[in-house]
Design an enzyme around this catalytic site. Structure first.
Site, mmCIF file in Angstrom:
data_model
loop_
_atom_site.group_PDB
_atom_site.id
_atom_site.type_symbol
_atom_site.label_atom_id
_atom_site.label_comp_id
_atom_site.label_asym_id
_atom_site.label_seq_id
_atom_site.Cartn_x
_atom_site.Cartn_y
_atom_site.Cartn_z
ATOM 1 N N ASP A 1 0.853 -1.184 0.000
ATOM 2 C CA ASP A 1 0.000 0.000 0.000
ATOM 3 C C ASP A 1 0.890 1.234 0.000
ATOM 4 O OD1 ASP A 1 -2.320 -1.436 0.139
ATOM 5 O OD2 ASP A 1 -2.449 -1.398 2.320
ATOM 6 N N ASP B 1 -4.792 -3.153 4.854
ATOM 7 C CA ASP B 1 -5.294 -2.649 6.132
ATOM 8 C C ASP B 1 -6.812 -2.687 6.234
ATOM 9 O OD1 ASP B 1 -5.873 -0.646 4.346
ATOM 10 O OD2 ASP B 1 -4.448 0.801 5.173
ATOM 11 N N ASP C 1 -9.479 -5.947 2.017
ATOM 12 C CA ASP C 1 -8.169 -6.495 1.641
ATOM 13 C C ASP C 1 -8.015 -7.955 2.063
ATOM 14 O OD1 ASP C 1 -7.127 -4.224 0.437
ATOM 15 O OD2 ASP C 1 -6.417 -3.391 2.327
#
Length: 1075
Positions: free
Chosen positions: A484, A792, A796
């Site tokens: 990310d 997070d 996901d």
């Protein structure tokens, strides 16, 4: 030899009754051998059972201690079903009782006082278990219940120590009884279960009895007593080592359970441990959170809960005032809200379940399985050699070919006493059994557990919490990391630094003087209401405290600077419906009922997506102006400029709606989709989130190590590009072209084949959804990559589960993401991810060092004893000496070599292929050179020792003891010196970093001290004699020569083609192609 199933429990997971899904696994595994498992993450139960059945095991309870207990996994599922059935039966009995009381006209009994509170735990427990809405209404619904519990629905409990203590005394704490960890005595008992050690103890007792009978107690107890003492020493040292490991795992498991939650106490949001939650607490709930206790909904918007962990049904349940009850252990699947805690710990169904199955997890790792294969192969050879030696020695003994040192035949048929014959046979059996102990590397698979326990403890200091053991070693094989952007590559410390409000860019003053009244009012209204954060203004004055996600906090801080009074603004209107921020739609909204009966719908989200839904904007005179093409281009250009400056771009917009068109019923309102068209643009804001210091170096380190870093972000493609250039993921603007840089929707639109064709080139994916991340992971794995992915959010979870290593963020990550992950990065920092890669490689490298060291001892000890037994009928290394060598090789060797800290050298290699041979060509070269040297020197000493040491004139018996003592001493010292060689299999400087490894230095020092004590003072026990200074010098020189020999050996080139390709049928751990 026994082959048994494992003896460790399985972990609790989302659907407890169904257990963890194990239907997956790798496509190529079913066709491989029993030990050919490249990943245990989704391996089937049958696959795991196969390797256990194929393993040669001396001590099943110890060997399989840290593997998934297949039998207990079934028992665990049965326990869960039983507990759930009992709970349902109790619930049914209470309902039946309630119905009877209603039919008999019995009124609701008065509430019993519970100390300081007007309601007792029994009533709260019944309320939670029965989900009894009618009883809740009798209590005055949630507001009445909060009065009974002395809490405020807005401000929560007081939260001081006295208040918390009263609540814990009245209603219990949010913990449940856990089974105690195994004591040292349990480990001692398990260490006794080794079949060969049991045989040795029986032989020791028989030898002791015969010795005392023939030679008297003064002299006759030495042979049997020394073997018994050596066996006990091995058992105690083994048990102590295993016990220390178990304590490390217990500490790590405590860390895993300690979830952090936000609660409202005294009007402030504070973060506490899940174990500190008490009855009466008010908790905000968001998507991905775990419900930490039983409770009732205070308020909620589109609040949906996954109750599969408790009911076994995967149906998502919507919660509102009609269905207000929340069960501990469930997950928030959608929406947001607040809850009032009514029951905690063992008073909840989840607590009862956890108390029934609360035992530490067991799980095997791919390396463990492979090492069991190596141990089985070597063990079969060792067993064959031991049987061969036993037969040869017994045949030589009973045919009169075995002689003493002075030439006397040891056994004469019809003349030798029965006791002497039995004693001679026992000594031969003892030697043969001891060869099995040395030859079967029982500690080899357990060395993985040792190094993992050590690594996991150290990784905690490096801000990484390992949830799944196998991930620790799999990380060493990672070929790509899909990271990310926000919070991982950047600091997650966001600030609004640029804004376009209405139709112009505003100057960042501390007030809203530049804004027109209507625009200012609507903008502040949207900021205050369309958020899941909060602003706390201390009554005593001082700085405001803002809570929420980093993006929310940045915008709320900006709102405060614009003159927003958070509490006042929120009290001016009532929230009708909330659309929580959605990572698929990239926006979130709220519908407000205004005092004048108007409805305002506010939206906030990805700038270009919200802008596309806007048809108007507000000008400087508070007039609504249609969004013409020029203005669209103007705003798009503003977004592009902000994104190019690596700013996160967020748009804030609103629209009005007719109150009569809003659904009236609560259930209908819950299902109402907020209108998202015809919006009025209020503002575009640019939020700065700087790159983390050192992230560029960390990315560079990964690239040098052959690990490609890819950025996968929901942000604008231009923002992603700017951060990628800043962090070194993209080398230059020339690299910033498709498919290096790609949008999620573009990637999603491709066919499976097209995705596989371009996936290797992708470096940055912008505006990606969780589905895009999952598709990227799947495409990379199909191309043979070992994929680590960070995440997070709740959405996901599929990508984290699908990846070889799922890395959840400890600060910003939801509980759903964390539970789907293998490792939690506690500080959300990409540099910590790179440290995990180092540790993963270190685990593999340390195991290889230990294998090289142990196999050298195995080969040398076996060859020396076999050659000596066949040629002379006597072995130079007796049972006690071999047990000491086994202790050095097994437990002490593993402690010394399996706990080497990682070095930078590890990050200059390419990733470890999951199918690469465990024993590399370099290791084969090293161990064969050392084993050949040891065998040659020690056999020369065995056959020519008396003449070389000038002992021909000495008493034959004494000369033989001196010779064998020197052989034993030289053999042990060879292992001590070779332990240094094993530290650096492919480097010339074997002493590099040795001063940092205190454990290694300590173990080597302890081994040398004990060896001196054995030779000089314990000769009666080990059948050795004291050596003079020249004989000690010879022993040391023999050991020392292994160092220059190792240096010379490293000059010999080895082919890159693995050895098993030349000899596919004779390699113990053939692994196929390198990944």
């Amino acid at each position: 030899m026994s082959i048994r199933k494992s003896s460790s429990p399985g972990p609790p997971n989302n659907d407890l009754e169904a257990g963890e899904s194990r239907s997956g696994g790798h496509r190529d595994e079913e066709s491989g051998g029993p030990f050919d498992i490249t990943s245990t993450k989704n391996a089937s139960i049958e696959r795991l059972r196969r390797w256990r059945q194929a393993a040669l095991v001396l001590n099943a309870s110890r060997r399989f201690r840290y593997t998934l207990d297949l039998k207990r996994e079934e028992e665990r599922t049965q326990i869960i079903r039983t507990v759930k059935a009992n709970i349902q039966a109790i619930r049914a009995a209470y309902r039946f009782k309630k119905v009877l009381s209603q039919e008999n006209g019995t009124s609701t009994p008065p509430l019993p006082t519970n100390g300081d509170f007007a309601i007792g735990q029994e009533q709260l427990g019944l309320l939670s278990r029965d989900h009894d809405v009618s009883t809740l209404e009798q209590y005055g619904r949630v507001s009445g219940l909060s009065d009974l519990l002395k809490t405020s629905l807005e401000n929560g409990i007081q939260g001081d120590e006295a208040d918390l203590l009263k609540r814990r005394n009245a209603f219990g704490s949010n913990t449940y009884p856990r089974k105690k960890g195994r004591s040292f005595w349990m480990f001692l008992w398990e260490a006794w279960q080794d079949l060969t050690l049991i045989i040795l103890m029986i032989a020791a007792v028989a030898s002791l009895a015969l010795g005392i009978k023939t030679e008297g107690i003064k002299e006759g107890w030495y042979d049997g007593g020394s073997i018994a003492f050596a066996v006990v020493l091995v058992i105690v040292v083994t048990a102590f080592s295993d016990y220390k490991q178990s304590l490390q795992f217990q500490n790590l498991n405590e860390e895993k359970r300690n979830i952090r939650m936000e609660v409202i106490r005294g009007g402030r949001r504070v973060e506490i441990s899940i174990f500190d939650i008490v009855v009466g607490d008010v908790l905000p709930l968001n998507i991905g959170d775990q419900v930490p206790a039983d409770g009732v909904v205070i308020s909620g918007h589109s609040l949906a809960v996954d109750e599969s962990s408790m009911t076994g049904e995967s149906k998502i349940v919507h919660k509102n005032s009609g269905h207000p009850f929340l069960m501990s252990g469930c997950k928030i699947a959608d929406g947001s809200g607040t809850m009032l805690v009514t029951s905690v710990g063992i008073n909840t169904e989840w607590g009862l379940l956890m108390a029934s199955i609360s035992e530490d997890t067991g799980e095997e790792t791919p390396l463990q399985v492979r090492l069991n294969g190596v141990a089985t192969f070597i063990g079969m050879i060792g067993l064959s050699v031991a049987v061969f030696v036993l037969v040869v020695l017994l045949v030589r003994y009973f045919t009169g070919h075995t002689k003493t040192t002075n030439g006397t035949v040891q056994f004469k048929a019809g003349k030798t006493k029965l006791g002497d014959a039995i004693d001679g046979a026992i000594k031969i059996v003892t030697v043969a059994v001891t060869i099995v102990v040395v030859a079967v590397p029982e500690g080899l698979p357990l060395a993985v557990t040792l190094t993992l326990a050590y690594s996991m403890r150290k990784m905690m200091a490096d801000k990484a919490l390992v949830r799944r053991l196998s991930a620790c070693e799999t990380m060493g094989s990672a070929t790509t990391i899909c990271s990310d952007k926000t919070g991982t590559l950047t600091l997650n410390q966001m600030t609004v630094v640029e804004a376009y409000v209405g139709e112009k860019k505003i100057d960042f003053a501390e007030n809203n003087s530049e804004l027109s009244p209507m625009l200012s009012s609507l903008l502040i209204e949207g900021i205050a209401q369309n958020t899941n954060g909060s602003v706390y203004e201390p009554e005593s004055g001082g700085d405001v405290e803002v809570s929420g996600s980093p993006t929310e906090k940045a915008i709320l801080y900006w709102g405060v600077k614009l003159g927003m009074n958070f509490g006042v603004i929120r009290s001016k209107s009532s929230v009708m419906q909330v659309f929580p921020f959605n990572s698929e739609k990239k926006r979130g909204g709220v519908a407000l009922k205004m005092p004048d009966a108007q409805v305002h719908i506010h939206w906030k989200g990805a700038a270009e997506i919200v802008l596309a839904s806007c048809t108007q904007y507000i000008d400087a005179t508070d007039q609504l102006v249609p969004m013409d093409e020029d203005k669209v281009i103007f705003f798009k250009k503003a977004i592009e400029n902000m994104a190019a400056g690596s700013l996160r771009c967020v748009a804030i917009a609103y629209r009005t709606y007719k109150l009569e068109e809003v659904p009236s019923g609560e259930d209908q309102l819950d299902q109402w989709a907020l209108p998202e068209n015809d919006l009025v643009l209020l503002a575009l804001v640019g939020i700065k989130d700087p790159c983390r210091p050192g992230v560029k170096d960390a990315v560079q380190l990964c690239q040098n190590a052959g690990v490609k870093v890819r950025m996968v972000t929901g942000d604008n493609l231009q923002t992603a590009k700017a951060i990628a250039l800043e962090s070194g993921i993209l080398g230059s603007d020339a690299d910033s072209t498709e498919p290096n840089l790609i949008e999620g929707k573009t990637f999603r639109a491709l066919s499976d084949k097209e995705r596989e064709e371009i996936v290797d080139k992708i470096s940055v994916m912008g505006r990606s959804s969780p589905t895009d991340k999952l598709l990227l992971v799947q495409a990379l794995r199909k191309k043979g990559h070992v994929v680590a992915v960070t995440g997070d959010g709740t959405n996901d979870a599929p990508a984290l589960h699908e990846a070889d290593i799922g890395l959840a963020m400890g600060i910003s990550g939801t509980e759903v993401a964390k539970e789907s992950s293998d490792i939690i990065i506690l500080d959300d920092n990409f540099a910590s991810v790179v440290k995990v890669v180092r540790w993963g490689r270190s685990v593999y490298a340390n195991i290889q060092k230990f294998i090289q060291f142990q196999l050298t001892v195995n080969v040398a000890a076996l060859i020396i004893n076999v050659v000596a037994a066949v040629s002379s009928g006597a072995v130079p290394l007796n049972a006690v000496q071999l047990l000491w060598v086994n202790l050095i090789m097994d437990t002490l060797g593993a402690l010394a070599l399996a706990t080497e800290p990682p070095t930078d050298h590890l990050m200059h290699r390419s990733p470890v292929g999951r199918r690469e041979p465990l024993i590399t060509n370099i290791m084969w070269r090293n161990l064969l050179i050392q084993a050949l040297y040891q065998v040659t020197v020690l056999l020369i000493l065995h056959f020519q020792g008396r003449s070389l040491l000038k002992l021909e004139d000495s008493n034959p018996d004494r000369a033989n003891k001196v010779k064998n003592s020197l052989i034993f001493n030289a053999f042990v010292l060879c292992q001590v010196f070779n332990e240094f060689n094993a530290r650096k299999p492919d480097e010339y400087n074997i002493f590099k970093g040795i001063t940092k490894n205190y454990l290694f230095v300590g173990i080597v020092g302890l081994t040398v001290i004990l060896q001196v004590i054995i030779i000089e003072f314990l000769g009666k026990f080990t059948s050795t004699v004291k050596l003079n200074w020249s004989q000690w010098l010879i022993s040391i020189i023999i050991g020392f020569l292994s160092w220059p020999l190792a240096v010379l050996g490293k000059l010999i080139p080895v082919p890159e083609t693995p050895f098993h390709k030349f000899c596919p049928r004779c390699h113990p751990c053939r692994r196929g192609q390198t990944s």
